[in-house]
Design an enzyme around this catalytic site. Structure first.
Site, PDB file in Angstrom:
ATOM      1  N   TYR A  25      66.108 -38.373  73.290  1.00 43.48           N
ATOM      2  CA  TYR A  25      67.831 -38.337  72.702  1.00 43.48           C
ATOM      3  C   TYR A  25      67.572 -38.909  71.216  1.00 43.48           C
ATOM      4  O   TYR A  25      68.313 -38.017  70.502  1.00 43.48           O
ATOM      5  CB  TYR A  25      68.329 -39.355  73.601  1.00 43.48           C
ATOM      6  CG  TYR A  25      69.857 -39.747  72.955  1.00 43.48           C
ATOM      7  CD1 TYR A  25      70.789 -38.753  72.921  1.00 43.48           C
ATOM      8  CD2 TYR A  25      70.049 -40.938  72.099  1.00 43.48           C
ATOM      9  CE1 TYR A  25      72.034 -38.881  72.547  1.00 43.48           C
ATOM     10  CE2 TYR A  25      71.380 -41.057  71.686  1.00 43.48           C
ATOM     11  CZ  TYR A  25      72.233 -40.327  71.875  1.00 43.48           C
ATOM     12  OH  TYR A  25      73.614 -40.383  71.056  1.00 43.48           O
ATOM     13  N   SER A 107      78.652 -47.789  67.199  1.00 43.97           N
ATOM     14  CA  SER A 107      79.362 -46.283  67.783  1.00 43.97           C
ATOM     15  C   SER A 107      80.304 -46.450  68.743  1.00 43.97           C
ATOM     16  O   SER A 107      80.188 -47.466  69.736  1.00 43.97           O
ATOM     17  CB  SER A 107      78.023 -45.460  68.294  1.00 43.97           C
ATOM     18  OG  SER A 107      78.707 -44.142  68.813  1.00 43.97           O
ATOM     19  N   GLN A 128      82.461 -47.273  64.094  1.00 45.48           N
ATOM     20  CA  GLN A 128      82.383 -45.816  64.013  1.00 45.48           C
ATOM     21  C   GLN A 128      83.656 -45.297  65.163  1.00 45.48           C
ATOM     22  O   GLN A 128      83.396 -45.684  66.167  1.00 45.48           O
ATOM     23  CB  GLN A 128      81.249 -45.140  64.162  1.00 45.48           C
ATOM     24  CG  GLN A 128      81.094 -43.678  64.164  1.00 45.48           C
ATOM     25  CD  GLN A 128      81.357 -43.160  65.445  1.00 45.48           C
ATOM     26  OE1 GLN A 128      80.997 -43.629  66.551  1.00 45.48           O
ATOM     27  NE2 GLN A 128      81.504 -41.880  65.765  1.00 45.48           N
ATOM     28  N   TYR A 130      85.254 -41.471  66.709  1.00 51.14           N
ATOM     29  CA  TYR A 130      85.330 -39.934  66.838  1.00 51.14           C
ATOM     30  C   TYR A 130      86.403 -39.680  66.513  1.00 51.14           C
ATOM     31  O   TYR A 130      87.741 -40.391  66.828  1.00 51.14           O
ATOM     32  CB  TYR A 130      84.833 -39.183  68.135  1.00 51.14           C
ATOM     33  CG  TYR A 130      83.038 -39.576  67.998  1.00 51.14           C
ATOM     34  CD1 TYR A 130      82.263 -38.932  67.089  1.00 51.14           C
ATOM     35  CD2 TYR A 130      82.530 -40.665  68.893  1.00 51.14           C
ATOM     36  CE1 TYR A 130      80.968 -38.890  67.352  1.00 51.14           C
ATOM     37  CE2 TYR A 130      81.277 -40.897  69.067  1.00 51.14           C
ATOM     38  CZ  TYR A 130      80.391 -40.079  68.221  1.00 51.14           C
ATOM     39  OH  TYR A 130      78.879 -40.105  68.371  1.00 51.14           O
ATOM     40  N   THR A 156      83.574 -40.147  61.998  1.00 55.92           N
ATOM     41  CA  THR A 156      82.727 -38.890  62.066  1.00 55.92           C
ATOM     42  C   THR A 156      83.430 -37.899  62.328  1.00 55.92           C
ATOM     43  O   THR A 156      84.185 -37.626  63.512  1.00 55.92           O
ATOM     44  CB  THR A 156      81.900 -39.262  63.344  1.00 55.92           C
ATOM     45  OG1 THR A 156      80.990 -40.427  62.836  1.00 55.92           O
ATOM     46  CG2 THR A 156      80.798 -38.031  63.488  1.00 55.92           C
ATOM     47  N   ARG A 165      71.468 -29.579  72.241  1.00 57.98           N
ATOM     48  CA  ARG A 165      70.186 -30.156  72.152  1.00 57.98           C
ATOM     49  C   ARG A 165      69.315 -30.124  73.432  1.00 57.98           C
ATOM     50  O   ARG A 165      69.679 -30.677  74.690  1.00 57.98           O
ATOM     51  CB  ARG A 165      70.200 -31.830  71.880  1.00 57.98           C
ATOM     52  CG  ARG A 165      71.199 -32.145  70.640  1.00 57.98           C
ATOM     53  CD  ARG A 165      71.933 -33.196  70.642  1.00 57.98           C
ATOM     54  NE  ARG A 165      73.031 -33.309  69.768  1.00 57.98           N
ATOM     55  CZ  ARG A 165      74.024 -34.338  69.713  1.00 57.98           C
ATOM     56  NH1 ARG A 165      73.890 -35.298  70.561  1.00 57.98           N
ATOM     57  NH2 ARG A 165      74.808 -34.097  68.713  1.00 57.98           N
ATOM     58  N   LYS A 252      82.595 -39.905  57.829  1.00 60.49           N
ATOM     59  CA  LYS A 252      80.938 -39.326  58.006  1.00 60.49           C
ATOM     60  C   LYS A 252      80.817 -38.036  58.352  1.00 60.49           C
ATOM     61  O   LYS A 252      81.541 -37.465  59.287  1.00 60.49           O
ATOM     62  CB  LYS A 252      80.513 -40.257  58.988  1.00 60.49           C
ATOM     63  CG  LYS A 252      78.762 -40.004  59.369  1.00 60.49           C
ATOM     64  CD  LYS A 252      78.385 -41.111  60.175  1.00 60.49           C
ATOM     65  CE  LYS A 252      77.263 -40.604  60.672  1.00 60.49           C
ATOM     66  NZ  LYS A 252      76.806 -39.438  61.755  1.00 60.49           N
ATOM     67  N   HIS A 276      74.747 -35.113  60.701  1.00 51.68           N
ATOM     68  CA  HIS A 276      74.450 -35.835  62.060  1.00 51.68           C
ATOM     69  C   HIS A 276      72.900 -35.681  62.409  1.00 51.68           C
ATOM     70  O   HIS A 276      72.746 -35.699  63.486  1.00 51.68           O
ATOM     71  CB  HIS A 276      75.294 -35.022  63.025  1.00 51.68           C
ATOM     72  CG  HIS A 276      75.934 -35.811  64.168  1.00 51.68           C
ATOM     73  ND1 HIS A 276      77.310 -36.305  63.809  1.00 51.68           N
ATOM     74  CD2 HIS A 276      75.460 -36.301  65.237  1.00 51.68           C
ATOM     75  CE1 HIS A 276      77.529 -37.101  65.244  1.00 51.68           C
ATOM     76  NE2 HIS A 276      76.491 -37.126  65.920  1.00 51.68           N
ATOM     77  N   ARG A 279      71.518 -32.846  64.357  1.00 54.03           N
ATOM     78  CA  ARG A 279      71.731 -32.646  65.805  1.00 54.03           C
ATOM     79  C   ARG A 279      73.000 -31.748  66.160  1.00 54.03           C
ATOM     80  O   ARG A 279      73.494 -31.738  67.162  1.00 54.03           O
ATOM     81  CB  ARG A 279      72.173 -34.166  66.200  1.00 54.03           C
ATOM     82  CG  ARG A 279      70.873 -34.970  66.507  1.00 54.03           C
ATOM     83  CD  ARG A 279      71.170 -36.523  66.515  1.00 54.03           C
ATOM     84  NE  ARG A 279      71.710 -36.742  68.010  1.00 54.03           N
ATOM     85  CZ  ARG A 279      71.057 -36.894  69.168  1.00 54.03           C
ATOM     86  NH1 ARG A 279      69.789 -36.546  69.071  1.00 54.03           N
ATOM     87  NH2 ARG A 279      71.609 -37.220  70.115  1.00 54.03           N
TER      88      ARG A 279
END
Length: 388
Positions: A25, A107, A128, A130, A156, A165, A252, A276, A279
């Site tokens: 990860y 996060s 942070q 989203y 973000t 991924r 970000k 990122h 990613r």
């Protein structure tokens, strides 16, 4: 304790001590991983200019990021699932950052909650978030960050849609980890990790479970996550988030000059040039190559930071010389965390600081705030000479 002289030493220990799905990860990018690789390799294309017979005594790496004093221009980037890399990983990382005098960014997809980290630290950290659809959840998330005395919010903006991924899909990545014959066999070889996880109650996404509507356990979390991210995000929506948070704001995920100007217009205090960590959009420029055009677009009207690919103090020095006002590390401190817990994060910061301080001195500079392009040898075409 093993002798640690570089970040790669921590990475090797990390690979031995952490379950494969969490190592993968961290140590992977999307699709072919081209951008993931070039984030680091493009730093190698920038050469440092050695100077001699210059007084290098009395050096300082201290500066400020968004008006906050830092011992060096490095913040710990938000990394999801940090508490799966090592039990209570967010708390351990925040403590190490606090003691070292650099910011820690929690996060939204952390294992330890905002409240967990606040209760176990003394200084404010950054939060942070989203760009999610649910306004009620977003407002409560900002409110929880305020109650925890977070000193900045980081929005973000490059995760409206998840980049694929391959390793995560093949490993069945989840928190807590899915128990298959393969994953159990691997985890049985990671005794210290396993004992740590048995000794903590924090094994789910602490900021989501019990806080988002309808998410009371791990089974309901999967459905919520699949539907939560806002693919219709636009700058008006980001303006609405700005109204939810009246403190310092960092955006970000900026990789284009046009987006940098938009971030300036919505009232951000800083932007992070970031892909990122390779990613999301594979085949995109590395962050360090994207940085100059963004600096040209916004000048000194907004503070410009950078992440993705920073693995050494020399990388920090090069980013600052190119014009950034701050840098972020993700994988570099996760290696330390997975290798040796809080002590490993501290060691990662010590290694970076030593490299930064020594390299700055050998370039003839004694103050990180005075570093500029004069210390660099930049190859022709590095900043882009693209066909219109």
């Amino acid at each position: 304790m093993p002798v640690i002289t570089q970040i790669d030493d921590l990475k090797r220990l990390y690979a031995r001590r952490t379950p494969r799905m969490f190592y993968d990860y961290c140590e992977s990018g999307s699709w072919t991983e081209q951008t993931f690789r070039e984030n680091s390799s493009d730093f190698d294309k920038l050469y440092l200019r050695q100077r001699v017979a210059i007084d290098m005594a009395g050096r300082s790496t201290a500066t400020q990021m968004i008006g906050q004093d830092v011992s060096m221009p490095v913040a710990l980037a938000p990394v999801g699932l940090t508490g799966m890399q090592n039990a209570d990983g967010e708390i351990k990382s925040a403590r190490a950052a606090e003691k070292f005098g650099v910011p820690f960014t929690l996060s939204t997809m952390s294992i330890c909650s905002i409240e967990d980290v606040a209760e176990n630290t003394e200084k404010p950290f950054w939060m942070q978030v989203y760009t999610l659809k649910d306004d009620d959840f977003m407002q409560r998330l900002f409110d929880r960050a305020k109650a925890a005395k977070c000193s900045a919010a980081v929005i973000t903006v490059d995760l409206q849609l998840l980049g694929q991924r391959h390793k995560d899909i093949k490993n069945g990545l989840s928190a807590p980890p899915k128990l298959t014959a393969k994953s159990v066999a691997n985890m049985m070889t990671k005794v210290h990790w396993g004992l740590g996880m048995l000794g903590t109650k924090r094994r789910f996404f602490g900021n989501i479970v019990g806080h988002a509507k309808g998410v009371e356990d791990a089974s309901s979390l999967t459905t919520w996550t699949a539907e939560a991210f806002d693919q219709s995000l636009d700058w008006d929506r980001i303006r609405a988030f700005r109204k939810m948070w009246d403190g310092p704001l960092i955006i970000k995920g900026i990789m284009d000059a046009r987006d940098a100007r938009e971030a300036l217009n919505v009232g951000a205090d800083a932007i992070i040039v970031s892909n990122h960590g390779g990613r999301q959009l594979d085949g995109a420029l590395s962050s360090i190559r994207a940085l100059p055009a963004i600096l040209d677009a916004v000048g000194d009207k907004i503070e410009v930071h950078i992440d993705s690919g920073i693995r050494s103090g020399q990388d920090v020095l090069k980013a600052m010389a190119m014009g950034a006002k701050g840098t972020y590390i993700g994988r570099a401190y996760i290696y330390g965390l997975g290798a040796m817990g809080e002590a490993g994060v501290t060691r990662a910061l010590e290694v970076l600081h030593k490299e930064l301080d020594t390299s700055m001195a050998l370039c003839g500079k004694t103050d990180i705030t005075a570093v500029d392009r004069d210390i660099l040898m930049i190859p022709k075409g590095f900043e882009g000479d693209w066909q219109a």
